[in-house]
Design an enzyme around this catalytic site. Structure first.
Site, PDB file in Angstrom:
ATOM      1  N   ASN A   9      46.248  42.200  30.597  1.00 28.64           N
ATOM      2  CA  ASN A   9      47.038  41.412  31.552  1.00 28.64           C
ATOM      3  C   ASN A   9      47.180  39.996  30.990  1.00 28.64           C
ATOM      4  OD1 ASN A   9      48.096  40.036  33.722  1.00 28.64           O
ATOM      5  ND2 ASN A   9      46.261  40.241  35.016  1.00 28.64           N
ATOM      6  N   TRP A  10      48.362  39.697  30.468  1.00 32.05           N
ATOM      7  CA  TRP A  10      48.571  38.388  29.842  1.00 32.05           C
ATOM      8  C   TRP A  10      48.744  37.277  30.880  1.00 32.05           C
ATOM      9  CZ3 TRP A  10      52.726  39.552  25.463  1.00 32.05           C
ATOM     10  CH2 TRP A  10      52.200  40.508  24.591  1.00 32.05           C
ATOM     11  N   LYS A  11      48.923  37.649  32.126  1.00 34.11           N
ATOM     12  CA  LYS A  11      49.166  36.673  33.211  1.00 34.11           C
ATOM     13  C   LYS A  11      50.333  35.768  32.843  1.00 34.11           C
ATOM     14  CE  LYS A  11      44.348  37.088  34.410  1.00 34.11           C
ATOM     15  NZ  LYS A  11      43.192  36.563  35.093  1.00 34.11           N
ATOM     16  N   HIS A  97      46.463  42.469  42.202  1.00 26.56           N
ATOM     17  CA  HIS A  97      45.516  41.638  41.446  1.00 26.56           C
ATOM     18  C   HIS A  97      44.967  40.560  42.380  1.00 26.56           C
ATOM     19  CE1 HIS A  97      43.882  38.841  38.544  1.00 26.56           C
ATOM     20  NE2 HIS A  97      43.860  39.844  37.690  1.00 26.56           N
ATOM     21  N   GLU A  99      44.508  37.554  42.015  1.00 26.56           N
ATOM     22  CA  GLU A  99      45.296  36.298  42.015  1.00 26.56           C
ATOM     23  C   GLU A  99      46.520  36.437  42.911  1.00 26.56           C
ATOM     24  OE1 GLU A  99      45.555  35.960  37.743  1.00 26.56           O
ATOM     25  OE2 GLU A  99      43.392  35.651  37.685  1.00 26.56           O
ATOM     26  N   GLU A 169      37.783  44.905  40.046  1.00 30.80           N
ATOM     27  CA  GLU A 169      37.632  43.596  39.410  1.00 30.80           C
ATOM     28  C   GLU A 169      36.912  42.638  40.358  1.00 30.80           C
ATOM     29  OE1 GLU A 169      40.801  42.956  36.227  1.00 30.80           O
ATOM     30  OE2 GLU A 169      41.739  42.406  38.112  1.00 30.80           O
ATOM     31  N   GLY A 175      37.750  35.714  34.607  1.00 33.19           N
ATOM     32  CA  GLY A 175      38.004  34.447  33.929  1.00 33.19           C
ATOM     33  C   GLY A 175      36.833  33.487  33.977  1.00 33.19           C
ATOM     34  N   SER A 215      36.067  39.496  32.710  1.00 37.36           N
ATOM     35  CA  SER A 215      35.444  38.966  31.500  1.00 37.36           C
ATOM     36  C   SER A 215      34.999  40.054  30.525  1.00 37.36           C
ATOM     37  CB  SER A 215      34.278  38.028  31.853  1.00 37.36           C
ATOM     38  OG  SER A 215      34.757  36.930  32.617  1.00 37.36           O
ATOM     39  N   GLY A 236      41.887  40.418  30.944  1.00 38.43           N
ATOM     40  CA  GLY A 236      42.706  39.215  31.041  1.00 38.43           C
ATOM     41  C   GLY A 236      42.607  38.399  29.772  1.00 38.43           C
ATOM     42  N   GLY A 237      41.737  37.375  29.794  1.00 37.81           N
ATOM     43  CA  GLY A 237      41.631  36.413  28.695  1.00 37.81           C
ATOM     44  C   GLY A 237      41.578  37.032  27.307  1.00 37.81           C
TER      45      GLY A 237
HETATM   46  C1  PEP Z   1      42.007  39.936  35.088  1.00 31.12           C
HETATM   47  O1  PEP Z   1      42.553  38.931  35.475  1.00 31.12           O
HETATM   48  O2  PEP Z   1      42.467  41.056  35.404  1.00 31.12           O
HETATM   49  C2  PEP Z   1      40.817  39.787  34.269  1.00 31.12           C
HETATM   50  C3  PEP Z   1      39.988  40.785  34.233  1.00 31.12           C
HETATM   51  O3  PEP Z   1      40.661  38.603  33.629  1.00 31.12           O
HETATM   52  P1  PEP Z   1      39.471  38.221  32.592  1.00 31.12           P
HETATM   53  O4  PEP Z   1      39.347  39.377  31.649  1.00 31.12           O
HETATM   54  O5  PEP Z   1      39.966  36.982  31.906  1.00 31.12           O
HETATM   55  O6  PEP Z   1      38.263  38.018  33.392  1.00 31.12           O
END
Ligand code: PEP
Length: 252
Positions: A9-11, A97, A99, A169, A175, A215, A236-237
């Site tokens: 997920n590049w957001k 998600h 967010e 999640e 993050g 993470s 994500g990241g």
């Molecule tokens: C996400 O936003 O779906 C996520 C898991 O982010 P991160 O890996 O950066 O925690």
């Protein structure tokens, strides 16, 4: 055997040039090094969906959208429909998600509509759920997340449910650099699978992929993905770094 999935997920990150570079690096590394049959999905921002699909070419990587609107079309300035993302080559859509739930006030009721809309377009929803730190510390996290499933996906029929992917999640791990321990992830995933079985039966519960997100990094992916009820990750990241993302895919 349940499908294994790693979705990036590049957001709202990357310029167009960075997105092209990232895609070409991921394709290049995975075409040489990937030896498992995990499904790999890249979820770039909407404007890059078509380009990313074309840049992937005929390598075995899919594209997903990060969200969509619940209506077919109409006066919804700034919104994007399932038909639009499908037309750009997306096969998956992330729904719910944390967010989106938090910053855009997406309710369980709205997410239930979005899930149905995604399935009606013959796209695969990656339905996200997860608790805040406050709920985890209250000890009510298992019931809270099960309730998110009840509200968001229990209206589906068995045929629809067979297509769905769930991503657990924990918000406190997104993050933040904190990950759920592999025991915490396994406990929740097992609980969610048992909860699915109460509504859809053992067979569907057993074959539904439940991904972990929060993470995930190359250093922790092997242990988390090694849990019996963890079927891959929503990343994500680390999905913004081709080497890290590819190593996470290889950890399956
Ligand atoms: C996400 O936003 O779906 C996520 C898991 O982010 P991160 O890996 O950066 O925690």
């Amino acid at each position: 055997m349940r499908k294994k999935v790693v979705a990036g997920n590049w957001k709202m990150n990357s310029t167009i040039d960075e997105a092209k570079k990232l895609t070409s690096e991921v394709v290049g590394i995975l075409s040489k090094e990937k030896q498992n049959d995990a499904v790999v999905v890249l979820c770039p921002p909407y404007p890059y969906l078509g380009m990313t699909r074309r840049d992937i070419g005929d390598s075995q990587i899919s594209v997903g959208a990060q969200n969509c609107h619940e209506a077919d079309s109409g006066a919804y300035t700034g919104e994007v429909s399932t038909t639009m993302v499908k037309g750009m080559g997306a096969e998956y859509v992330i729904i719910g998600h944390s967010e989106r739930r938090e910053y855009f006030n997406e309710s369980d009721e709205l997410l239930a509509k979005k899930v149905s809309k995604v399935l009606a377009a013959d796209l695969i929803p990656i339905f996200c759920c997860g608790e805040s730190l406050e709920i985890r510390e209250s000890g009510n996290h298992l019931d809270f997340v099960k309730q998110q499933l009840t509200q968001g996906i229990f209206h589906l029929n068995a045929t629809e449910m067979e297509k769905l992917i769930i991503a657990y999640e924990p918000i406190w791990a997104i993050g933040t650099g904190k990950t759920a321990s592999s025991d915490q992830a396994q406990e929740m995933h097992k609980e969610l699978r048992d909860h699915l079985a109460t509504k859809f039966g053992d067979e569907i519960a057993e074959q539904t992929p439940i991904l972990y997100g929060g993470s995930v990094k190359p250093a922790n992916a092997v242990e988390i993905f090694g849990q019996p009820d963890v079927d891959g990750g929503l990343v994500g990241g680390a999905s913004l770094n081709s080497r890290d993302f590819a190593d996470i895919v290889k950890a399956i």
